[in-house]
Write a protein that holds these residues in place. Structure first.
Motif, PDB file in Angstrom:
ATOM      1  N   PHE A 514      53.734  47.787  19.358  1.00  0.00           N
ATOM      2  CA  PHE A 514      52.283  47.842  19.483  1.00  0.00           C
ATOM      3  C   PHE A 514      51.798  49.286  19.609  1.00  0.00           C
ATOM      4  N   PHE A 515      52.541  50.078  20.362  1.00  0.00           N
ATOM      5  CA  PHE A 515      52.213  51.492  20.511  1.00  0.00           C
ATOM      6  C   PHE A 515      52.231  52.193  19.154  1.00  0.00           C
ATOM      7  N   ASN A 516      53.225  51.929  18.345  1.00  0.00           N
ATOM      8  CA  ASN A 516      53.324  52.561  17.036  1.00  0.00           C
ATOM      9  C   ASN A 516      52.317  52.004  16.043  1.00  0.00           C
ATOM     10  N   MET A 517      51.849  50.783  16.261  1.00  0.00           N
ATOM     11  CA  MET A 517      50.758  50.267  15.437  1.00  0.00           C
ATOM     12  C   MET A 517      49.464  51.040  15.711  1.00  0.00           C
ATOM     13  N   LEU A 518      49.179  51.278  16.988  1.00  0.00           N
ATOM     14  CA  LEU A 518      47.988  52.062  17.328  1.00  0.00           C
ATOM     15  C   LEU A 518      48.101  53.473  16.761  1.00  0.00           C
ATOM     16  N   TRP A 519      49.289  54.051  16.864  1.00  0.00           N
ATOM     17  CA  TRP A 519      49.542  55.390  16.334  1.00  0.00           C
ATOM     18  C   TRP A 519      49.318  55.398  14.825  1.00  0.00           C
ATOM     19  N   ALA A 520      49.816  54.386  14.136  1.00  0.00           N
ATOM     20  CA  ALA A 520      49.639  54.301  12.684  1.00  0.00           C
ATOM     21  C   ALA A 520      48.162  54.219  12.321  1.00  0.00           C
ATOM     22  N   ALA A 521      47.383  53.509  13.128  1.00  0.00           N
ATOM     23  CA  ALA A 521      45.952  53.396  12.845  1.00  0.00           C
ATOM     24  C   ALA A 521      45.253  54.746  12.965  1.00  0.00           C
ATOM     25  N   ILE A 522      45.625  55.520  13.985  1.00  0.00           N
ATOM     26  CA  ILE A 522      45.028  56.848  14.156  1.00  0.00           C
ATOM     27  C   ILE A 522      45.445  57.772  13.020  1.00  0.00           C
ATOM     28  N   ALA A 523      46.733  57.753  12.666  1.00  0.00           N
ATOM     29  CA  ALA A 523      47.212  58.578  11.550  1.00  0.00           C
ATOM     30  C   ALA A 523      46.508  58.196  10.255  1.00  0.00           C
ATOM     31  N   MET A 524      46.274  56.909  10.071  1.00  0.00           N
ATOM     32  CA  MET A 524      45.584  56.443   8.865  1.00  0.00           C
ATOM     33  C   MET A 524      44.163  56.999   8.810  1.00  0.00           C
ATOM     34  N   LEU A 525      43.451  56.984   9.934  1.00  0.00           N
ATOM     35  CA  LEU A 525      42.080  57.499   9.962  1.00  0.00           C
ATOM     36  C   LEU A 525      42.042  58.994   9.676  1.00  0.00           C
ATOM     37  N   ILE A 526      42.926  59.745  10.318  1.00  0.00           N
ATOM     38  CA  ILE A 526      42.955  61.194  10.094  1.00  0.00           C
ATOM     39  C   ILE A 526      43.272  61.499   8.632  1.00  0.00           C
ATOM     40  N   ALA A 527      44.287  60.821   8.094  1.00  0.00           N
ATOM     41  CA  ALA A 527      44.682  61.061   6.705  1.00  0.00           C
ATOM     42  C   ALA A 527      43.587  60.630   5.736  1.00  0.00           C
ATOM     43  N   PHE A 528      42.882  59.552   6.063  1.00  0.00           N
ATOM     44  CA  PHE A 528      41.818  59.088   5.180  1.00  0.00           C
ATOM     45  C   PHE A 528      40.667  60.094   5.130  1.00  0.00           C
TER      46      PHE A 528
END
Length: 657
Positions: A514-528
């Motif tokens: 779950f922690f890495n899912m939240l991290w992936a969401a933040i990385a996705m927003l920054i990269a987008f």
């Protein structure tokens, strides 16, 4: 070492309490007070140190020579570099100085003595187009100062520029080669001006910077202190940088250099460690002669100049006033190249035998301030790792650190909240979370590549200028960079999906997952966000927005209207109260405060506005250029607006505006 996280309600209660405490501090404390800066900074630093200790003691697997062990250690190494950089930044920001009153007194003293030391103005140019160079030359010639000689240091040896300089009253200087890049060009000008005028003060301008008329009156007097060799002023821009422009956020997002110029340099000045930034500064000729001219050993001749002076006991002081205005990098390639050059230049100066790390004559404070500057660049690869870590976890099975989201909420979230709120407070609302990270993300791969190449060959690489001007009326797509950020955004999104559909996943998502899912969401927003920046919107000729009453004459009558925007060749008008402007003809005369009456011809009409072409005389045109480009017209945001940035992002990302 650290107790395990309690239940989620207890952890969130603690986080909410810390958040409220930080918000109260931000509301009650004032950044202009040193004790308040120290209190808030120390609180934030304590939260960061607690997080760093937790990371080191509780989130690393046992050491062994395997990817499962080495990857988390690589990640934490760069994370700790970033934390160390932030902690030193907080210490630097304990102090700040404002030299406005000192500049007032120095200006009055010069006026009372009726003496203005002669000044040579050096305008460094390499292949910039005429319309950009013209602004700097005319602005320098219009300086309100008794004894000024303007030198155009032309490293492209252009005959048309020589002819133009002769026509307007500037001196044109070339050299047979480009040895030493910008520093070599400056030294050639220093020698030639020494033979012709020997002015005791040098003003250095880049080719796209136009000085305000009182630039010299505000700065020269500060050089009367024998310990002051350089007076540096901030860079202000009249156009949006590519991130602001491509995210439709020039009115709501502050460019990344404003924090450095407006907050950091005054703080470094209070420590005696402000440094030259390459343009819009005055320097004493006798101090330059003493050190042998502008140093040429590194491509960052500006910071090298400051530290060469420091070794001799001479300081750079920072006058935080908008005294010159220039052109920000207009495209993403130019923006990235500029930052990579700054990175390489900082590393080069650090490696010099007489530099601030290995040379003699530097105080401990001066050395650790330079280490702080190096850490700024060494921590950039952390952004790369931050963006790719979730994908590596989900598809490679390698966690960057082993922690569940409960523990992160207990030890990581307070540090994150402290840093976000403190930075917004100390910068006076010049920063925004995620968008600041996206700004850094745009350049992190290029800076990382520069650092890797510097390991092999730190010196001997050619000096790359920042291209400015030219036709930017068509949209551009930077496919390589877009592919990188698009891949990161897509893989981060895929990671979230994979967490639910993977045939190898557990029936229940673990707290680490779950922690890495939240991290992936933040990385996705920054990269987008960074991905959108790679799709450059067209730029037309720059118009300065305004709102003032002007007069039109035509068809035998005079009528009033509102001037909404103006450029050297056009104006946008509306009716006096914002309504449509009813004009029957196509040619009129307009009265502008700076020009008097001048001709205009209609170009186009919309429902509420009229666009007209200005047709000034040659003398009026020169005055117009000086008026527009040598003063601030407030076109670019001074503070950040989350609502405005989100609005621009939504229009860009989902409407394609």
């Amino acid at each position: 070492m650290f107790p395990s996280a309690a239940d989620i309600v207890s952890v969130l209660t603690i986080d909410v309490g810390i958040l409220l405490g930080l918000l109260v501090m931000a509301r009650l404390l004032e950044p202009s007070h040193a004790s308040h800066r120290t209190l808030f900074g120390t609180t934030t630093a304590a939260l960061l140190v607690m997080y760093a200790l937790w990371r080191w003691s509780d989130t690393l697997p046992p050491f062994e020579l395997s990817a499962q062990s080495l990857w988390p250690r690589l990640f934490i190494a760069f994370e700790l570099l970033a934390i160390l950089y932030t902690l030193i930044s907080i210490v630097i920001l304990f102090r700040s100085t404002d030299r406005t009153a000192q500049a007032d007194a120095a200006q009055q003293l010069l006026a009372a003595d009726n003496r203005d030391p002669a000044v040579d103005v050096f305008i460094c140019t390499y292949d910039e187009p005429f319309e950009i160079l013209q602004r700097s030359i005319l602005g320098a010639l219009a300086l309100d100062y008794a004894n000024v000689t303007v030198w155009v240091l032309d490293d492209t040896r252009r005959d048309w520029l020589r002819d133009y300089c002769e026509r307007v009253g500037a001196r044109h200087l070339t050299r047979p080669d480009n040895r030493g890049a910008k520093a070599g060009n400056l030294n050639n000008g220093l020698a030639a001006a020494g033979r012709a005028t020997a002015a005791p003060v040098i003003l250095v301008l880049d080719a796209d910077f136009a000085p305000r008329r009182d630039f010299l009156k505000r700065t020269v007097g500060l050089l009367s202190d024998p310990e002051v060799a350089i007076v540096q002023t901030p860079q202000f821009y009249y156009n949006a940088d590519p991130i602001q422009h491509n995210l439709l956020a020039e009115k709501s997002w502050v460019d990344d250099q404003r924090f450095f110029f407006d907050v950091f340099q005054p703080a470094k000045d209070a420590w005696g460690c402000a440094f030259c930034v390459g343009t819009s500064f005055v320097v004493r000729r006798d101090r330059l002669d003493e050190i042998g001219g502008f140093p040429e050993q590194a491509i960052s001749e500006d910071i090298n100049l400051t530290y060469t002076m420091l070794a001799r006991g001479y300081r750079t002081v920072w006058l935080n006033e908008p005294l010159s205005f220039g052109l920000s990098a207009e495209g993403i390639p130019e923006y990235v190249t500029q930052r990579a050059r700054w990175c390489l230049g900082t590393i080069q100066v650090a490696l010099l035998r007489n530099g601030p790390l290995f040379g003699r004559g530097f105080s401990f404070t001066e050395r650790w301030h330079y280490v702080h500057g190096v850490l700024n660049w060494l921590s950039k690869p952390f952004m790369v790792l931050l963006l790719i870590a979730p994908t590596i976890y989900w598809f490679g099975g390698l966690p960057a650190f082993e922690a569940d989201y409960h523990s992160f909420l207990r030890y990581g979230m307070p540090a994150l909240l402290g840093q976000i709120i403190y930075m917004s407070w100390i910068s006076r609302a010049r920063t925004l979370p995620l968008f600041m990270e996206a700004t850094h993300a745009v350049t992190c791969f290029a800076v990382t590549a520069t650092l890797l190449s510097a390991i092999v060959k730190p010196f001997g690489r050619p000096f790359k200028i920042t291209d400015k001007g030219g036709d930017r009326s068509a949209p551009r797509i930077h496919w390589k960079l877009a592919a990188i950020f698009g891949l990161i955004a897509a893989s981060s999104a895929a990671s979230i999906v994979w967490a639910y559909v993977s045939p190898y996943g557990a029936s229940e998502i673990s707290s680490l997952d779950f922690f890495n899912m939240l991290w992936a969401a933040i990385a996705m927003l920054i990269a987008f966000i960074a991905f959108l920046v790679c799709f450059e919107l067209p730029r037309s000729g720059h118009m300065f927005e305004t709102d003032e009453l002007v007069w039109l004459f035509g068809e035998g009558k005079i009528l009033s209207c509102r001037l909404l925007a103006i450029s050297p060749d056009s104006v946008r008008l509306s009716g006096r109260s914002g309504e449509a402007l009813e004009l029957a003809g196509w040619r009129y005369r307009i009265h502008l405060e700076e020009l008097g009456w001048t001709d205009i011809s209609m170009v186009s009409r919309s429902r509420q506005t009229v666009l007209a072409r200005l047709e000034p005389s040659a003398e009026q045109y020169q005055r117009l250029v000086v008026w527009l480009f040598s003063a601030s017209h407030g076109n670019i945001a001074a503070v950040a607006s989350l609502r405005g940035v989100l609005g621009g992002l939504l229009r860009r990302g989902f409407i394609g505006a």
